[in-house]
Design a protein around this motif. Structure first.
Motif, PDB file in Angstrom:
ATOM      1  N   TRP B   8       0.844  -1.194   0.000  1.00 36.27           N
ATOM      2  CA  TRP B   8       0.000   0.000   0.000  1.00 36.27           C
ATOM      3  C   TRP B   8       0.878   1.242   0.000  1.00 36.27           C
ATOM      4  CZ3 TRP B   8      -1.233   4.291   2.964  1.00 36.27           C
ATOM      5  CH2 TRP B   8      -2.486   4.878   2.705  1.00 36.27           C
ATOM      6  N   ASP B  11       3.092   1.580  -3.198  1.00 36.81           N
ATOM      7  CA  ASP B  11       2.287   2.013  -4.331  1.00 36.81           C
ATOM      8  C   ASP B  11       2.048   3.519  -4.309  1.00 36.81           C
ATOM      9  OD1 ASP B  11       0.787   1.523  -6.625  1.00 36.81           O
ATOM     10  OD2 ASP B  11      -1.086   1.490  -5.495  1.00 36.81           O
ATOM     11  N   ARG B  12       2.318   4.133  -3.174  1.00 40.57           N
ATOM     12  CA  ARG B  12       2.045   5.565  -3.036  1.00 40.57           C
ATOM     13  C   ARG B  12       3.303   6.413  -3.012  1.00 40.57           C
ATOM     14  NH1 ARG B  12      -1.958   2.880  -1.992  1.00 40.57           N
ATOM     15  NH2 ARG B  12      -4.065   3.683  -2.120  1.00 40.57           N
ATOM     16  N   THR B  13       4.406   5.858  -3.486  1.00 46.72           N
ATOM     17  CA  THR B  13       5.594   6.690  -3.589  1.00 46.72           C
ATOM     18  C   THR B  13       6.320   6.366  -4.879  1.00 46.72           C
ATOM     19  OG1 THR B  13       7.681   7.325  -2.582  1.00 46.72           O
ATOM     20  CG2 THR B  13       6.961   5.069  -2.225  1.00 46.72           C
ATOM     21  N   LEU B 146       5.691  -2.492  -9.432  1.00 48.73           N
ATOM     22  CA  LEU B 146       5.730  -1.517  -8.334  1.00 48.73           C
ATOM     23  C   LEU B 146       7.018  -0.708  -8.366  1.00 48.73           C
ATOM     24  CD1 LEU B 146       4.465  -3.540  -5.260  1.00 48.73           C
ATOM     25  CD2 LEU B 146       3.594  -1.327  -6.001  1.00 48.73           C
TER      26      LEU B 146
END
Lengths: 338, 521
Positions: B8, B11-13, B146
């Motif tokens: 999670w 996936d956000r950086t 990723l």
């Protein structure tokens, strides 16, 4: 009940070079070329274009339409108010898409046709809610007509948004949320006003559209306007249209945390292509379930799809035994409006 | 942090430094089983369970409509993601802390042995949040996309264990099963006994730069052909042969003929070389090797029609001695004493001769030259200034865009997968190559719009366009093919540029490819 034949023989709407034409009223719905009479569903650029002589829209949408198109002559109508145009009775019914957005209902006493324009069925504090209309022929949008598009609850989206916002500040980054300037930005500001005391810093193109919302008495969260060479007040979130990404007003902040609010954010690949750290699934269009529910509620014996995933929707409806076809229009060419 | 929490956050950086910090946090706070399984899965070491068909069946039965599923899959461009968006519980809360892998592995076993696996999988997914479902399903399909490389994980493991990266890299080659002691094994240096059985990190080459010729002379290098096969380490220990590819994958089972031929090698040796399909004494084009890859069973017929040879070019271990710190020329001298096919040293004394040999590489089935410093040690990874690869110039052709399809991953919803064609002598269009890479994001966007406007027919997600746009493509080789209607197959085709200056009448015809084919055989 109108048979297929009568709708075919006697259509209330046909596609012409200028747009969706209503022969019995001699008027166009959201024309893409200048015409004599334009019936407007809402003020987004692909639906409301300048140059026509006489415009008609929902009263609550007059402010935005004036700001965007600056019509010489504009007639505004209350929701459900029946207007006689030629052999047709025309009325505007809230579509829940953005402030002042409407579906257009057409009746010649024998058949009822509805052009939805863009719509959504989820709650939005910045506009009147969508109302289902019974009709014989439904002309619908199909922007998100795929079963992968099902919108999460607004509570969940706003919780995620506030969490991301706080996390960015914690890391000493300036959070920037890209969202369409007309509708999406004000919806977010209205949602924030409902839930928090947070303040935002808005891009000038968003600020330009605020008076139309204030005139309609929509409560918005406190805001500042973003200016060049000046820091956003501490703790604020920047709201900017997607086109501003990479522009000088945004890049003046060195450490950014950029996210976007759009239905397209449902797909990871779309978010990553824009090099965004986070995507919030927040759309002003109907999701898959919303489209199917609307078609069901309408009781229409025939469905025509104007823009988006029209082929997927009409093929699916045909397989399900609902007569459906595609209409070729110029709507929905700007993905960022979704 | 559990495995979901790690993904999670990853996936956000987009920043490597943050990814490193997240991996370190996961390694230090995660459950031991979770860490072991998660890391090996991200490294691609877990065998993919090959359950794509189950995922499709589940999605189709959930929608009750196959066409609708295909449309959804085409829009998302990723099977696991599509299914996670189709079936989930929107109300379910995403738990990013409690370990999940143990439960998940038993869930997977239960689903696979259920009377109706699609029904069982559908039920399982209907209870989870979409993101957790995505992670769960990625365990079945692999391919995380990723941006987490092996180097990044090695680095994080090095930080956590306090071991140098080289030890970690070696450990990962021989890590064994992903159980609770996996991470603690990472902390122990490799024992001498284990070392005899394990492959070592590959020494990699850089692309040759022509200006290097100004400051060096050919006799500083050991020059050999660059073979166009699969790089492989052959380990012979305790009477058993094992083959390892660059991706840290053991590939022994796929090459029984190579294992058979290695029986005469002395025990405790490790060779570095290339796997090549041989065709009457000469390496066949790479395409022939592809028919030997990823097969569960290798038939006798295939072994006869596509015999594979291991062609050694380096010796790293012999009779228990590690020779990686020994100069290359001495390693090669030792290699040549062994009963194994080897890659010859080319006696080239001038740069003109080197250039001529490079140009002639295709005639012996090679894709160029390798230039390795005579005294070079066998380094771990891509060390600057030691080994060089100098490929022969790629072949090029001007071809026409015929079909386009939306891409995968970060190219979802953009038409970026192109199929190119040329005209036969009768003026008929025939496809010759598919290519994905080589254009900038701006060009892709522009062409995507053009494609949407010039679609003449759609076949599911594939759009046929009016033959108009000409592209120059490059490719490494050309071979006859019975699988393609054009009768030719191109190796590693990629887009060089759009030829705005050319019309379809200026593009190449199929006959030009026939000429290239004759030249290269």
């Amino acid at each position: 009940m109108v048979t297929k034949n009568s709708a075919d023989r006697d259509p209330l709407v046909v596609v012409t070079r200028e747009g969706l034409y209503c022969p019995k009223a001699d008027a166009y719905i959201d024309p893409w070329r200048p015409v004599e009479t334009a019936l407007i569903t809402h003020a987004h650029a692909d639906h409301a274009r300048p140059g026509s002589r006489q415009y008609h829209c929902l009263a609550s949408g007059a402010g935005l339409l004036t700001e965007r198109v600056r019509p010489d002559s504009l007639s505004t109508h209350d929701a459900h108010e029946p207007i006689t145009m030629g052999a047709l009775t025309v009325s505007w019914v809230p579509a829940g898409h953005v402030l002042g957005s409407a579906q257009i209902r057409l009746s010649d006493g024998e058949q009822v046709w509805v052009v939805t324009g863009d719509y959504k069925r989820t709650a939005d504090p910045s506009c009147d809610p969508f109302e289902p209309i019974q009709c014989d022929v439904l002309i619908t949008e199909a922007t998100f007509a795929l079963p992968i598009y099902r919108w999460p609850s607004m509570d969940q989206v706003m919780d995620d948004l506030c969490q991301w916002w706080d996390h960015a500040l914690l890391k000493n980054r300036q959070p920037v949320l890209y969202c369409y300037a007309l509708g999406k930005a004000q919806r977010i500001m209205a949602e924030l006003a409902l839930r928090t005391t947070r303040e935002v810093c808005i891009h000038p193109t968003i600020a330009q559209l605020l008076p139309a919302y204030l005139d309609q008495g929509i409560p918005l969260c406190p805001w500042h306007v973003l200016t060049s060479g000046q820091k956003a007040p501490p703790g604020t979130l920047i709201l900017a249209p997607p086109g501003a990404q990479g522009g000088r007003l945004i890049t003046q902040f060195r450490a950014l945390d950029e996210a976007m609010a759009s239905g397209w954010m449902q797909i990871r690949g779309v978010r990553r292509r824009r090099a965004l750290t986070q995507g919030f699934v927040l759309s002003d269009h109907a999701d898959w379930d919303g489209l199917l529910q609307t078609i069901k509620d309408s009781g229409a014996s025939r469905v025509l799809a104007t823009h988006g995933e029209t082929r997927v929707l009409t093929d699916y409806l045909n397989r399900m035994g609902v007569e459906a076809a595609r209409l070729s229009t110029s709507f929905g060419q700007d993905e960022d409006t979704a | 942090m559990n495995f979901i929490g790690l993904l999670w956050a990853l996936d956000r950086t987009t920043k490597t430094r943050e990814k490193h910090a997240l991996l370190v946090e996961f390694l230090t706070t995660g459950d031991a089983q979770e860490v072991a399984y998660g890391c090996t899965h991200l490294l691609g070491q877990q065998s993919v369970t090959g359950q794509r068909r189950l995922l499709r069946e589940t999605a189709v039965s959930h929608l009750g409509d196959e066409t609708l599923f295909e449309a959804a899959y085409a829009a998302v461009g990723d099977l696991a993601e599509t299914l996670s968006l189709l079936i989930n519980d929107p109300e379910a809360v995403l738990d990013r802390t409690t370990p999940v892998i143990d439960d998940w592995l038993s869930d997977i076993a239960a689903i696979q042995s259920a009377p109706s696996p699609p029904e069982a999988l559908r039920h399982r997914l209907s209870q989870g949040p979409a993101f957790a479902n995505w992670v769960f399903l990625k365990l079945w399909t692999g391919g995380w996309r990723l941006g987490v490389s092996q180097g990044l994980i090695t680095n994080a493991l090095a930080t956590v264990t306090g071991q140098p990266q080289s030890v970690i890299a070696e450990r990962l080659m021989e890590a064994g099963s992903p159980d609770r002691s996996w991470l603690s094994r990472m902390k122990t240096p490799v024992s001498a006994d284990e070392r005899q059985r394990s492959a070592v990190p590959f020494c990699l080459a850089h692309g040759w730069r022509p200006e290097l010729a100004d400051t060096s002379s050919p006799d500083e290098f050991i020059i050999e052909y660059k073979w166009d096969g699969i790089r492989c380490q052959l380990i012979r220990a305790q009477g058993v042969t094992r083959l390892w590819s660059r991706g840290d994958q053991e590939i022994t089972a796929q090459f029984p003929d190579v294992v058979e031929a290695s029986q005469h090698l002395p025990d405790h040796c490790l060779l570095d070389g290339e796997l090549l399909v041989m065709d009457s004494g000469r390496p066949a084009p790479f395409q022939s090797l592809q028919t030997r890859l990823n097969r569960r069973r290798v038939s006798r017929n295939l072994l006869n029609s596509h015999p594979v040879e291991f062609r050694a070019y380096d010796l790293l271990r012999l009779a228990g001695n590690d020779y990686r710190e020994t100069p290359l020329h001495a390693r090669r001298a030792l290699l040549f004493t062994l009963p194994v096919a080897h890659s010859e040293t080319l006696a080239l004394t001038s740069w003109e001769a080197v250039d001529a040999a490079r140009a002639m590489a295709a005639t012996v089935g090679a894709e160029g030259l390798m230039l390795k410093s005579r005294d070079s040690l066998y380094h771990s990874g891509r060390k600057q200034g030691v080994w060089w690869k100098w490929k022969r110039d790629p072949m090029t052709a001007d071809v026409v865009l015929l079909y386009a399809q939306a891409g995968h991953g970060r190219r979802a919803r953009l038409h970026t997968d192109y199929t190119f064609g040329v005209r036969t002598d009768n003026g008929e269009w025939i496809t010759v190559a598919k290519a994905y890479s080589g254009l900038t994001d701006t060009e892709l966007k522009h062409i995507d719009r053009w494609i949407r406007q010039h679609t003449i027919a759609s076949f599911g997600p594939v759009r046929q366009v009016t033959p108009t746009l000409v592209f120059e493509i490059a490719f490494e080789g050309i071979a006859r093919s019975t699988r393609h209607k054009s009768g030719i197959a191109l190796r590693f085709p990629r887009i060089l540029r759009q030829r705005l200056d050319l019309s379809i009448d200026d593009a190449d015809g199929l006959s030009q490819f026939e000429t290239l084919l004759d030249d290269s055989q």
